[in-house]
Design a protein around this motif. Structure first.
Motif, PDB file in Angstrom:
ATOM      1  N   ILE A  95       0.884  -1.172   0.000  1.00  0.00           N
ATOM      2  CA  ILE A  95       0.000   0.000   0.000  1.00  0.00           C
ATOM      3  C   ILE A  95       0.921   1.222   0.000  1.00  0.00           C
ATOM      4  CG2 ILE A  95      -1.624   1.382   1.369  1.00  0.00           C
ATOM      5  CD1 ILE A  95      -2.994  -1.171   2.247  1.00  0.00           C
ATOM      6  N   ALA A 104       4.191   9.255   7.531  1.00  0.00           N
ATOM      7  CA  ALA A 104       2.740   9.508   7.572  1.00  0.00           C
ATOM      8  C   ALA A 104       1.957   8.264   7.975  1.00  0.00           C
ATOM      9  CB  ALA A 104       2.273   9.974   6.191  1.00  0.00           C
ATOM     10  N   LYS A 161       0.215   5.791  10.240  1.00  0.00           N
ATOM     11  CA  LYS A 161      -0.319   5.826  11.609  1.00  0.00           C
ATOM     12  C   LYS A 161      -0.167   4.454  12.257  1.00  0.00           C
ATOM     13  CE  LYS A 161      -4.008   9.265  10.970  1.00  0.00           C
ATOM     14  NZ  LYS A 161      -5.454   9.506  11.109  1.00  0.00           N
ATOM     15  N   TRP A 198      -2.941   2.054  11.624  1.00  0.00           N
ATOM     16  CA  TRP A 198      -2.968   1.322  10.340  1.00  0.00           C
ATOM     17  C   TRP A 198      -2.190   0.004  10.479  1.00  0.00           C
ATOM     18  CZ3 TRP A 198      -1.171   5.702   6.429  1.00  0.00           C
ATOM     19  CH2 TRP A 198      -2.096   6.770   6.475  1.00  0.00           C
ATOM     20  N   ARG A 235      -4.130  -2.335  12.609  1.00  0.00           N
ATOM     21  CA  ARG A 235      -5.291  -2.844  11.866  1.00  0.00           C
ATOM     22  C   ARG A 235      -4.859  -4.028  10.992  1.00  0.00           C
ATOM     23  NH1 ARG A 235     -10.810  -1.233  11.380  1.00  0.00           N
ATOM     24  NH2 ARG A 235     -11.602  -1.828   9.335  1.00  0.00           N
ATOM     25  N   GLN A 295      -6.114  -7.789  11.329  1.00  0.00           N
ATOM     26  CA  GLN A 295      -6.922  -8.354  10.244  1.00  0.00           C
ATOM     27  C   GLN A 295      -6.301  -9.614   9.637  1.00  0.00           C
ATOM     28  OE1 GLN A 295     -10.045  -7.368   8.826  1.00  0.00           O
ATOM     29  NE2 GLN A 295     -10.117  -6.338  10.794  1.00  0.00           N
ATOM     30  N   PHE A 321      -2.731 -10.021   8.763  1.00  0.00           N
ATOM     31  CA  PHE A 321      -1.374  -9.979   8.212  1.00  0.00           C
ATOM     32  C   PHE A 321      -0.410 -10.512   9.268  1.00  0.00           C
ATOM     33  CE2 PHE A 321      -3.256  -7.047   5.181  1.00  0.00           C
ATOM     34  CZ  PHE A 321      -2.594  -7.401   4.017  1.00  0.00           C
ATOM     35  N   GLY A 365       2.040  14.235   5.036  1.00  0.00           N
ATOM     36  CA  GLY A 365       1.357  13.469   6.081  1.00  0.00           C
ATOM     37  C   GLY A 365       2.149  13.306   7.366  1.00  0.00           C
ATOM     38  N   ILE A 399       0.184  13.640  10.608  1.00  0.00           N
ATOM     39  CA  ILE A 399      -0.986  12.851  11.018  1.00  0.00           C
ATOM     40  C   ILE A 399      -0.733  11.772  12.071  1.00  0.00           C
ATOM     41  CG2 ILE A 399      -2.313  13.432   8.921  1.00  0.00           C
ATOM     42  CD1 ILE A 399      -1.829  10.559   7.943  1.00  0.00           C
ATOM     43  N   PRO A 400       0.432  11.095  12.054  1.00  0.00           N
ATOM     44  CA  PRO A 400       0.574  10.067  13.102  1.00  0.00           C
ATOM     45  C   PRO A 400       0.894  10.640  14.484  1.00  0.00           C
ATOM     46  CG  PRO A 400       2.139   9.707  11.286  1.00  0.00           C
ATOM     47  CD  PRO A 400       1.603  11.074  11.159  1.00  0.00           C
ATOM     48  N   ASN A 438      -5.970  11.598  17.252  1.00  0.00           N
ATOM     49  CA  ASN A 438      -6.296  11.146  15.888  1.00  0.00           C
ATOM     50  C   ASN A 438      -7.259  12.124  15.193  1.00  0.00           C
ATOM     51  OD1 ASN A 438      -5.958   9.459  13.673  1.00  0.00           O
ATOM     52  ND2 ASN A 438      -7.708   8.163  14.237  1.00  0.00           N
ATOM     53  N   LEU A 455      -6.311  14.116  12.802  1.00  0.00           N
ATOM     54  CA  LEU A 455      -5.807  14.479  11.469  1.00  0.00           C
ATOM     55  C   LEU A 455      -5.886  13.303  10.505  1.00  0.00           C
ATOM     56  CD1 LEU A 455      -2.635  16.431  12.590  1.00  0.00           C
ATOM     57  CD2 LEU A 455      -4.480  17.427  11.247  1.00  0.00           C
ATOM     58  N   ASP A 456      -6.254  13.614   9.300  1.00  0.00           N
ATOM     59  CA  ASP A 456      -6.267  12.639   8.210  1.00  0.00           C
ATOM     60  C   ASP A 456      -5.558  13.271   7.028  1.00  0.00           C
ATOM     61  OD1 ASP A 456      -7.318  10.062   8.433  1.00  0.00           O
ATOM     62  OD2 ASP A 456      -9.371  10.834   8.654  1.00  0.00           O
ATOM     63  N   LEU A 457      -5.286  12.456   6.023  1.00  0.00           N
ATOM     64  CA  LEU A 457      -4.686  12.969   4.798  1.00  0.00           C
ATOM     65  C   LEU A 457      -5.644  12.630   3.654  1.00  0.00           C
ATOM     66  CD1 LEU A 457      -1.979  14.276   3.887  1.00  0.00           C
ATOM     67  CD2 LEU A 457      -1.154  11.957   3.401  1.00  0.00           C
ATOM     68  N   PHE A 514      -5.816   9.356   1.720  1.00  0.00           N
ATOM     69  CA  PHE A 514      -5.174   8.356   2.575  1.00  0.00           C
ATOM     70  C   PHE A 514      -5.832   8.396   3.960  1.00  0.00           C
ATOM     71  CE2 PHE A 514      -2.168   9.714  -0.624  1.00  0.00           C
ATOM     72  CZ  PHE A 514      -1.662   8.531  -1.125  1.00  0.00           C
ATOM     73  N   ASP A 558      -8.097   7.292   7.212  1.00  0.00           N
ATOM     74  CA  ASP A 558      -8.165   6.017   7.928  1.00  0.00           C
ATOM     75  C   ASP A 558      -9.127   5.076   7.224  1.00  0.00           C
ATOM     76  OD1 ASP A 558      -6.430   7.034   9.747  1.00  0.00           O
ATOM     77  OD2 ASP A 558      -7.900   7.364  11.350  1.00  0.00           O
ATOM     78  N   ILE A 563      -7.552   3.656   3.997  1.00  0.00           N
ATOM     79  CA  ILE A 563      -6.456   2.708   4.277  1.00  0.00           C
ATOM     80  C   ILE A 563      -7.020   1.424   4.893  1.00  0.00           C
ATOM     81  CG2 ILE A 563      -4.349   2.325   5.648  1.00  0.00           C
ATOM     82  CD1 ILE A 563      -3.795   4.278   3.395  1.00  0.00           C
ATOM     83  N   PHE A 564      -7.943   1.597   5.862  1.00  0.00           N
ATOM     84  CA  PHE A 564      -8.544   0.409   6.489  1.00  0.00           C
ATOM     85  C   PHE A 564      -9.241  -0.454   5.437  1.00  0.00           C
ATOM     86  CE2 PHE A 564      -9.151   2.381  11.022  1.00  0.00           C
ATOM     87  CZ  PHE A 564      -7.789   2.270  11.219  1.00  0.00           C
ATOM     88  N   MET A 580      -8.607  -0.775   2.335  1.00  0.00           N
ATOM     89  CA  MET A 580      -7.630  -1.506   1.503  1.00  0.00           C
ATOM     90  C   MET A 580      -7.021  -2.663   2.284  1.00  0.00           C
ATOM     91  SD  MET A 580      -5.678   1.638  -0.410  1.00  0.00           S
ATOM     92  CE  MET A 580      -4.885   0.680  -1.697  1.00  0.00           C
ATOM     93  N   ILE A 581      -6.660  -2.380   3.542  1.00  0.00           N
ATOM     94  CA  ILE A 581      -6.082  -3.438   4.387  1.00  0.00           C
ATOM     95  C   ILE A 581      -7.071  -4.599   4.504  1.00  0.00           C
ATOM     96  CG2 ILE A 581      -5.422  -4.024   6.770  1.00  0.00           C
ATOM     97  CD1 ILE A 581      -4.279  -1.133   6.990  1.00  0.00           C
ATOM     98  N   ASP A 582      -8.317  -4.245   4.772  1.00  0.00           N
ATOM     99  CA  ASP A 582      -9.336  -5.289   4.966  1.00  0.00           C
ATOM    100  C   ASP A 582      -9.534  -6.089   3.680  1.00  0.00           C
ATOM    101  OD1 ASP A 582      -9.479  -4.121   7.398  1.00  0.00           O
ATOM    102  OD2 ASP A 582     -11.535  -3.351   7.207  1.00  0.00           O
TER     103      ASP A 582
END
Lengths: 136, 645
Positions: A42, A49, A51, A54, A57, A61, A63, B613, B616-617, B622, B624-626, B629, B631, B634-635, B637-639
């Motif tokens: 990703i 940047a 977090k 992430w 998560r 999930q 990984f 970014g 943001i971390p 929490n 801030l977002d970008l 990108f 949360d 990104i979540f 995509m991860i999922d």
């Protein structure tokens, strides 16, 4: 996909950066430097940047590991990128420890824009590590 | 909530993808997913016909988002964003999935694994596009000025082009004289002009152009900002000589200087003084005092009123919209002992040989001895089997044959023996090879595994080869001079690379984004590259790239404003308590505190936020977002990747 999961190796999520490590990972493909297909990327603008939520998560999930292909000193945004990404990783590792997770499931290395071979070496050795260490 | 109508296109890329990834399986795996309005495979997604079909699909099917799974986004993200725009769909509702570089090629050894991964990558892209918001580019004002680094032939050509087009140009040359490597060349093939003539012509144009400011002895020492508005700092080292001086005094000052150091302009075959110019008519026509070697003996001050040791180093600050880098190359310096270099007296490099020919009058002499037999050993420092320089330096075969012909014509009685590994005088340059052969030059060939040898035998220098062209027969030449035909290597002192963070390729030269499609852009927005800093090039090729880079830089600065990607940090006002950590993390001072609904929160300045970014971390709440990108994205995509199996 019908027929079930084909790729049985440890699943690794790579957070890569658009300007620096993405080109290296692309070039690994161009050079046909093979690595396990259970390594997914990703892209983000900068490794500073990413977090911690992430990373957590991804681990939650399913990984097996998260690899941060950091900008290092090549970061086009800031010279402090290496330190910043390092802090994100160490903070996340602390959270992982407090949750009883193996912090070695998170790995970071600086991957420059032509570091294709180091990238492949890292994800292969990380895969080996994850294979040999069950999730906890 | 909006209804998702996503179009997915899976590219074969000829067979680059479909030879290793079952693209039909990928299509089938996603076509029945929620929100997918159409799913297609295509032989070449980037082909004009497919782009037209996509435009029709988006309009007819009223698509809310599009995914193309094809090559790296570095190549075609912009292509398909533009397709979306042409169809009336916001370009940020397009998401690119890289299934070539990161799937089919990376896993060409595992077709099942590659197909499986491709499906998951496409599913992740679909998950992201479902959440993608339409965005409008952020426009920022640009400075219509370009800094050109290096006043060699490429840099000067680019500077003139930019100035003609209407941009202000700051032309920086680290050396005290302009012209770069070409100033060291005499006659050039195939036009027979000298390098000095070419650079004189360019210099005159540069100096007569009101839009160009040339600084010599000048180095870029600091940059900040980004494309459209770089703030630059230039360090200018003084010449220690005033520009208005009495005629003849300067030559006297050079004559009386007692210091002698090897003259790098002549590749150390001659000496120069501490006060020097490389050649009498050189530009700028004002010598310089080399303070590293000057002993401050004061002799020059006695004979020349223009010497001024009180001159100080200056720092000049300026703003430019783009930076064009044309810093050139170094000739390869052979290792001590490599083909007798520095261990056998009459072994020189091609650049040295050219200077020797330049200074020779009626006879070709080297160290007082008459030269008749010259052995040229090709590919020294290029096409290395074991060394780092695997590449061909492109110019050396032509340059050397031309130098050999020139020597023969100029001095007569010269026998040229070319110990080569296959001559690469491509294009029109082949005529030179033909001419040299007709003039009786002897060509002997071997391959990299059995190179010629250079030995000193009873005071004679003997070059031996097992000549492939005569069936591997061992042949030897007693050479009066051995010329090592050295190639190009990146500049030894490449501080500009660290300053601008320009990526290098495997050959250690500066790397373009794509050698065919984006050949003069670097991954650093606003920084373009031209000439031999990018890799070995001859003059014609350098000119082509200089003009291309000038055009690209001009396109960035000309319009007065530049559309930035609308990727910026976003503050969630409800969560923000303004602790200041984000502001401290921001490298661009893009975060300020404002009062909002009775409390202090962070506010992002969209025109200075670069979308890195970094803020943001670090936010403890929490807040801030970008953009693009978030949360959620990104979540999702991860999922999508994690849960698909």
């Amino acid at each position: 996909m019908e027929g079930g999961k084909v790729n049985n190796g440890p699943k690794i999520l790579v957070f890569s950066t658009e300007k620096i490590s993405d080109p290296a990972i692309d070039m690994a493909g161009l050079l046909k430097l093979h690595y396990p297909p259970t390594v997914y990327t990703i892209s983000v603008p900068c490794s500073s940047a990413i977090k911690p939520i992430w990373i957590l998560r991804a681990l939650d999930q399913g990984f097996d590991g998260v690899f941060i292909a950091a900008d290092g000193t090549d970061c086009p945004y800031s010279e402090s990128c290496t330190d910043n990404t390092g802090k994100i990783v160490s903070n996340t590792m602390e959270i992982m420890k407090s949750r009883g997770m193996d912090p070695a499931r998170l790995k970071m290395a600086a991957i420059c824009s032509v570091c294709s071979e180091p990238f492949v070496k890292h994800v292969k050795s990380f895969t080996e590590y994850l294979k040999n260490h069950s999730k906890n | 909530m909006k209804e998702n109508r996503i179009g997915v296109y899976i590219c074969h890329c000829g067979g680059n993808i479909s030879d290793y990834v079952d693209v039909n399986k990928v299509k089938e795996a996603v076509e029945n997913d929620e929100g997918i309005a159409l799913s297609k495979t295509t032989i070449f997604a980037c082909a004009d016909s497919n782009q037209k079909e996509m435009v029709e699909d988006i309009k007819e099917q009223n698509l809310s988002g599009v995914v193309v799974a094809s090559c790296s986004p570095k190549l075609h993200l912009l292509t398909f964003r533009s397709v979306s725009e042409r169809a009336g769909l916001n370009k940020y509702n397009y998401v690119h999935a890289n299934i070539r570089e990161q799937v089919s090629w990376a896993h060409s050894d595992d077709k099942i694994g590659a197909t499986e991964k491709a499906i998951q990558i496409v599913k992740a892209a679909i998950a992201k596009v479902k959440l993608a918001e339409p965005l409008e580019p952020i426009t920022v004002p640009t400075v219509n000025a370009v800094a050109v680094i290096g006043a060699g032939i490429a840099g000067m050509r680019a500077a003139i082009e930019l100035a003609d087009a209407g941009s202000n140009v700051i032309l920086l040359e680290r050396e005290f004289f302009i012209g770069g490597r070409i100033a060291q060349f005499d006659n050039l093939c195939v036009s027979n002009e000298t390098g000095k003539e070419l650079i004189t012509r360019l210099y005159n144009e540069v100096m007569s152009h009101e839009n160009v400011t040339l600084y010599t002895g000048a180095e870029l020492v600091e940059t900040s900002g980004s494309v459209g508005d770089f703030k630059i700092k230039i360090k200018v080292t003084p010449r220690y000589i005033n520009s208005h001086c009495a005629k003849g005094e300067l030559q006297k000052a050079i004559d009386v200087c007692p210091v002698k150091v090897p003259d790098e302009f002549n590749f150390n075959i001659t000496d120069r003084k501490a006060i020097y110019h490389n050649y009498p008519s050189e530009y700028p026509q004002l010598p310089v005092i080399d303070m590293k070697n000057c002993t401050r003996c004061g002799e020059c001050e006695k004979v020349c009123s223009s010497i001024d040791f009180s001159q100080k180093e200056k720092i000049i600050e300026s703003n430019v919209g783009s930076i064009l880098v044309a810093t050139g190359f170094d000739p390869y310096e052979p290792e001590v002992g490599e083909f007798g270099y520095k261990t056998i007296e009459n072994v020189v490099t091609l650049p040295q040989f050219k200077r020797i020919v330049h200074y020779a009058k009626d006879k070709l002499l080297y160290k007082g001895k008459l030269v008749r037999n010259i052995a040229y050993i090709y590919c020294v420092g290029s096409r290395q089997l074991d060394g780092e320089n695997k590449y061909c330096s492109r110019y050396c075969c032509t340059s050397n044959i031309y130098a050999a012909i020139t020597a023969k014509k100029q001095f007569g009685n010269i026998n040229n023996f070319h110990f080569n590994r296959g001559i690469r005088t491509y294009g029109k340059q082949e005529l030179l090879y033909d001419e040299s052969s007709r003039m009786g030059d002897i060509y002997l060939q071997s391959f990299e595994d059995l190179p010629p040898t250079v030995e000193s035998v009873n005071g004679k220098t003997v070059v031996k080869i097992n000549d492939y062209l005569t069936g591997g027969k061992e042949l030897e030449v007693e050479a009066d001079l051995v010329v090592l035909v050295t190639g190009m290597v990146p500049r030894k002192d490449n501080s500009i690379e660290k300053l601008l963070k320009i990526p290098k390729g495997r050959d250690k030269f500066f790397n373009e984004i794509h050698m065919k499609l984006r050949p003069v852009e670097t991954v650093i927005d606003g920084v373009t590259i031209a000439g031999a800093c990018q890799g070995p090039k001859n003059i014609m090729e350098s000119m082509n790239s200089a003009l291309a880079a000038a055009t690209k830089s001009f396109s960035l600065v000309d319009s007065g404003e530049l559309a930035h990607e609308p990727i910026v940090a976003i503050v969630n006002a409800d969560n923000c308590t303004y602790c200041d950590l984000c502001s401290q993390a921001c490298p661009f001072d893009a975060i300020q505190m404002i009062e909002y609904n009775g409390k202090s929160i962070a506010e992002i300045n969209n025109s200075t936020c670069k979308g890195c970014g970094m803020c943001i971390p670090v936010c403890p709440t929490n807040a801030l977002d970008l953009t693009s990108f978030t949360d959620k994205e990104i979540f999702s995509m991860i999922d999508a990747i994690a849960n698909h199996s």
